[in-house]
Design a protein around this motif. Structure first.
Motif, PDB file in Angstrom:
ATOM      1  N   CYS A 140       0.794  -1.221  -0.080  1.00  0.00           N
ATOM      2  CA  CYS A 140      -0.166   0.022   0.139  1.00  0.00           C
ATOM      3  C   CYS A 140       0.778   1.319   0.054  1.00  0.00           C
ATOM      4  O   CYS A 140       0.406   2.218  -0.509  1.00  0.00           O
ATOM      5  CB  CYS A 140      -0.920  -0.070   1.171  1.00  0.00           C
ATOM      6  SG  CYS A 140      -0.166   0.399   2.905  1.00  0.00           S
ATOM      7  N   GLY A 141       2.036   1.290   0.490  1.00  0.00           N
ATOM      8  CA  GLY A 141       2.916   2.412   0.586  1.00  0.00           C
ATOM      9  C   GLY A 141       2.550   3.291   1.522  1.00  0.00           C
ATOM     10  O   GLY A 141       3.153   4.289   1.898  1.00  0.00           O
ATOM     11  N   LYS A 142       1.536   3.106   2.263  1.00  0.00           N
ATOM     12  CA  LYS A 142       1.023   4.154   3.341  1.00  0.00           C
ATOM     13  C   LYS A 142       0.825   3.781   4.875  1.00  0.00           C
ATOM     14  O   LYS A 142       0.794   4.584   5.507  1.00  0.00           O
ATOM     15  CB  LYS A 142      -0.373   4.627   2.935  1.00  0.00           C
ATOM     16  CG  LYS A 142      -0.683   5.158   1.645  1.00  0.00           C
ATOM     17  CD  LYS A 142      -1.853   5.517   1.086  1.00  0.00           C
ATOM     18  CE  LYS A 142      -1.989   6.002  -0.236  1.00  0.00           C
ATOM     19  NZ  LYS A 142      -3.434   6.182  -0.629  1.00  0.00           N
ATOM     20  N   CYS A 143       1.105   2.423   5.084  1.00  0.00           N
ATOM     21  CA  CYS A 143       0.896   1.931   6.268  1.00  0.00           C
ATOM     22  C   CYS A 143       2.179   2.115   7.278  1.00  0.00           C
ATOM     23  O   CYS A 143       3.213   2.710   6.881  1.00  0.00           O
ATOM     24  CB  CYS A 143       0.550   0.588   6.269  1.00  0.00           C
ATOM     25  SG  CYS A 143       1.741  -0.631   5.763  1.00  0.00           S
ATOM     26  N   TYR A 144       1.945   1.646   8.498  1.00  0.00           N
ATOM     27  CA  TYR A 144       2.995   1.962   9.461  1.00  0.00           C
ATOM     28  C   TYR A 144       4.376   1.250   9.109  1.00  0.00           C
ATOM     29  O   TYR A 144       5.488   1.751   9.037  1.00  0.00           O
ATOM     30  CB  TYR A 144       2.798   1.176  10.828  1.00  0.00           C
ATOM     31  CG  TYR A 144       3.767   1.428  11.936  1.00  0.00           C
ATOM     32  CD1 TYR A 144       3.990   2.440  12.528  1.00  0.00           C
ATOM     33  CD2 TYR A 144       4.590   0.062  12.114  1.00  0.00           C
ATOM     34  CE1 TYR A 144       5.220   2.409  13.428  1.00  0.00           C
ATOM     35  CE2 TYR A 144       5.450   0.060  12.999  1.00  0.00           C
ATOM     36  CZ  TYR A 144       5.714   1.306  13.792  1.00  0.00           C
ATOM     37  OH  TYR A 144       6.892   1.354  14.725  1.00  0.00           O
ATOM     38  N   PHE A 145       4.220   0.004   8.409  1.00  0.00           N
ATOM     39  CA  PHE A 145       5.486  -0.912   7.961  1.00  0.00           C
ATOM     40  C   PHE A 145       5.970  -0.428   6.692  1.00  0.00           C
ATOM     41  O   PHE A 145       7.218  -0.015   6.529  1.00  0.00           O
ATOM     42  CB  PHE A 145       5.019  -2.286   7.781  1.00  0.00           C
ATOM     43  CG  PHE A 145       4.811  -2.976   8.984  1.00  0.00           C
ATOM     44  CD1 PHE A 145       5.619  -3.335  10.091  1.00  0.00           C
ATOM     45  CD2 PHE A 145       3.264  -2.954   9.552  1.00  0.00           C
ATOM     46  CE1 PHE A 145       5.337  -3.822  11.155  1.00  0.00           C
ATOM     47  CE2 PHE A 145       3.100  -3.742  10.630  1.00  0.00           C
ATOM     48  CZ  PHE A 145       4.005  -4.076  11.692  1.00  0.00           C
ATOM     49  N   CYS A 146       5.215   0.166   5.837  1.00  0.00           N
ATOM     50  CA  CYS A 146       5.523   0.777   4.688  1.00  0.00           C
ATOM     51  C   CYS A 146       6.174   2.220   4.652  1.00  0.00           C
ATOM     52  O   CYS A 146       7.489   2.536   4.357  1.00  0.00           O
ATOM     53  CB  CYS A 146       4.573   0.890   3.537  1.00  0.00           C
ATOM     54  SG  CYS A 146       3.915  -0.608   2.926  1.00  0.00           S
ATOM     55  N   ALA A 147       5.469   3.135   5.380  1.00  0.00           N
ATOM     56  CA  ALA A 147       5.947   4.495   5.321  1.00  0.00           C
ATOM     57  C   ALA A 147       6.837   4.826   6.416  1.00  0.00           C
ATOM     58  O   ALA A 147       7.770   5.892   6.347  1.00  0.00           O
ATOM     59  CB  ALA A 147       4.779   5.386   5.311  1.00  0.00           C
ATOM     60  N   VAL A 148       6.694   4.135   7.703  1.00  0.00           N
ATOM     61  CA  VAL A 148       7.658   4.414   9.050  1.00  0.00           C
ATOM     62  C   VAL A 148       8.689   3.720   9.077  1.00  0.00           C
ATOM     63  O   VAL A 148       9.982   3.902   9.226  1.00  0.00           O
ATOM     64  CB  VAL A 148       6.724   4.541  10.278  1.00  0.00           C
ATOM     65  CG1 VAL A 148       7.530   4.952  11.379  1.00  0.00           C
ATOM     66  CG2 VAL A 148       5.501   5.332  10.357  1.00  0.00           C
ATOM     67  N   LYS A 149       8.563   2.264   9.039  1.00  0.00           N
ATOM     68  CA  LYS A 149       9.508   1.587   9.229  1.00  0.00           C
ATOM     69  C   LYS A 149      10.198   0.707   7.970  1.00  0.00           C
ATOM     70  O   LYS A 149      11.417   0.312   8.124  1.00  0.00           O
ATOM     71  CB  LYS A 149       9.134   0.009  10.157  1.00  0.00           C
ATOM     72  CG  LYS A 149       8.530   0.396  11.556  1.00  0.00           C
ATOM     73  CD  LYS A 149       9.841   0.826  12.331  1.00  0.00           C
ATOM     74  CE  LYS A 149       9.434   1.135  13.861  1.00  0.00           C
ATOM     75  NZ  LYS A 149      10.730   1.583  14.522  1.00  0.00           N
ATOM     76  N   LYS A 150       9.616   1.348   6.922  1.00  0.00           N
ATOM     77  CA  LYS A 150      10.518   0.973   5.530  1.00  0.00           C
ATOM     78  C   LYS A 150      10.705  -0.562   5.479  1.00  0.00           C
ATOM     79  O   LYS A 150      11.799  -1.018   4.980  1.00  0.00           O
ATOM     80  CB  LYS A 150      11.781   1.848   5.576  1.00  0.00           C
ATOM     81  CG  LYS A 150      11.720   3.143   5.722  1.00  0.00           C
ATOM     82  CD  LYS A 150      10.999   3.967   4.710  1.00  0.00           C
ATOM     83  CE  LYS A 150      10.776   5.307   4.966  1.00  0.00           C
ATOM     84  NZ  LYS A 150       9.635   6.108   4.058  1.00  0.00           N
TER      85      LYS A 150
END
Length: 362
Positions: free
Chosen positions: A97-107
């Motif tokens: 999704c590119g927008k969730c915690y794992f995508c956007a914050v934790k990379k």
């Protein structure tokens, strides 16, 4: 215009060839003509009904390469290259999704809770239907990360980079051995072969492989393994004695589990030195548990025990470049090529380990 694909309608039942009407791609999608589809061990798990992500009916196949047949709008690959009809491409099998915690914050997009995967977690019930690689064509969602391949390479040689190669690249991105280290690889399949190459590139001095298939172990030697141990002709104690002798009594610096069986974990952890690392890549489906001594096996050894779940686009790029630099070697890994209509036979042969790496060619 119509295209056919091999559809899994019931677990453990032959895949059925079904026709689908091709429609013009929309919303930034690519329509790709498949040139090669890899038959992965995960496909066998799905075929048997062992993967909880499976949604029937579905078109199997998450390893694919092909040529762009039609484009919706203007599209670019991850290097900023404009994609044109006729381009030869490989793509990240997972869409996040590119927008969730794992995508956007934790990379860490491989942990995205919204991640879906071609040929694994999407049904062929809804349009555009063709979301798996066991097909003549596939529609790539607008959020799919794509790599244009400019070099001349046979499609069947490159295709495994999208799963086995990328997952292994993820492992070595997490833990990188030092020059002169000893690396143990449990499992002589495609992941194991990639692990040998990555270990060599990292400067490992000893690359030890444990496996039970003579043909696969021979292939491991061709890829650069310095020692191969046949688990069918040695005991676990004998293997431990040999490995301790190779490593001056310490144990290996890094072990890679590429088997997906608890017994491998039980043995492998005891072969890692104090302060070493154990990476588990092989569990593509739920396959049991293992009992460890938390004091002796983990804490007292200061052991790093790390799971490796799938991969992201960085790892796909790493794997593609490894293959492009070792084309002739990876060509040897392809032991069987099947017609698309023989997909069920290909799955059965992979499940019986009658092949090292199989590829379907429409």
């Amino acid at each position: 215009m119509k295209a056919y694909a091999m559809v899994l309608e019931e677990f453990n039942k032959p895949l059925r060839a079904k026709e689908f009407e091709l429609i013009k791609p929309s919303d930034g999608e690519l329509l790709v003509k498949i040139e090669a589809a890899g038959v992965c061990g995960s496909d066998v798990h799905i075929f048997k009904g062992n993967d909880p992500r499976t949604k029937l009916p579905m078109i199997l196949g998450h390893e694919g390469v092909g040529r762009v047949y039609a484009i919706s709008g203007i599209c670019f690959d991850v290097n900023g290259e404009k994609i044109k009809e006729g381009d030869f491409i490989i793509w990240d099998r997972g869409v996040t999704c590119g927008k969730c915690y794992f995508c956007a914050v934790k990379k860490e997009p491989y942990l995205c809770p919204n991640r879906w995967t071609y040929g694994i977690s999407v049904s062929c019930m809804a349009p555009p239907h063709l979301r798996g690689c066991y097909s003549e064509y596939i529609y790539l969602h607008k959020d799919t990360k794509v790599l244009k391949i400019k070099e001349n390479i046979e499609p069947e040689v490159l295709v495994s980079a999208s799963c086995s190669g990328a997952t292994c690249a993820h492992a070595f991105d997490i833990v990188s051995p030092d020059f002169g280290d000893s690396v143990l690889i449990q499992g002589p399949g495609p992941i194991g072969l990639y692990a040998i190459i990555f270990a060599k590139l990292k400067g490992a001095r000893n690359i030890i492989v444990i496996g039970g298939t003579k043909e696969r172990l021979k292939m491991c030697e061709e890829f650069g393994a310095t020692h191969v141990l046949d688990r069918n002709s040695t005991t676990s104690e004998q293997r431990k004695e040999i490995i301790m002798d190779i490593t001056s009594g310490r144990g290996v610096d890094l072990a890679i589990e590429a088997v997906g069986h608890p017994s491998a974990v039980s043995e492998g952890i005891k072969l890692v030195r104090n302060g070493g690392s154990y990476l588990s890549l092989g569990f593509g489906d739920p396959n049991g548990s293992v009992t460890l001594d938390c004091y002796y096996d983990i804490v007292r050894k200061n052991l790093r025990y790390q799971g490796v779940w799938v991969s992201d686009t960085k790892h796909l790029n790493m794997a593609v470049n490894v293959v492009l630099q070792n084309k002739e070697l990876f060509k040897k890994m392809i032991t069987n090529i099947y017609k698309l209509t023989d997909a069920t036979k290909a799955l059965e042969d992979m499940g019986n380990r009658n092949t090292i790496k199989s590829v379907l060619k429409p």
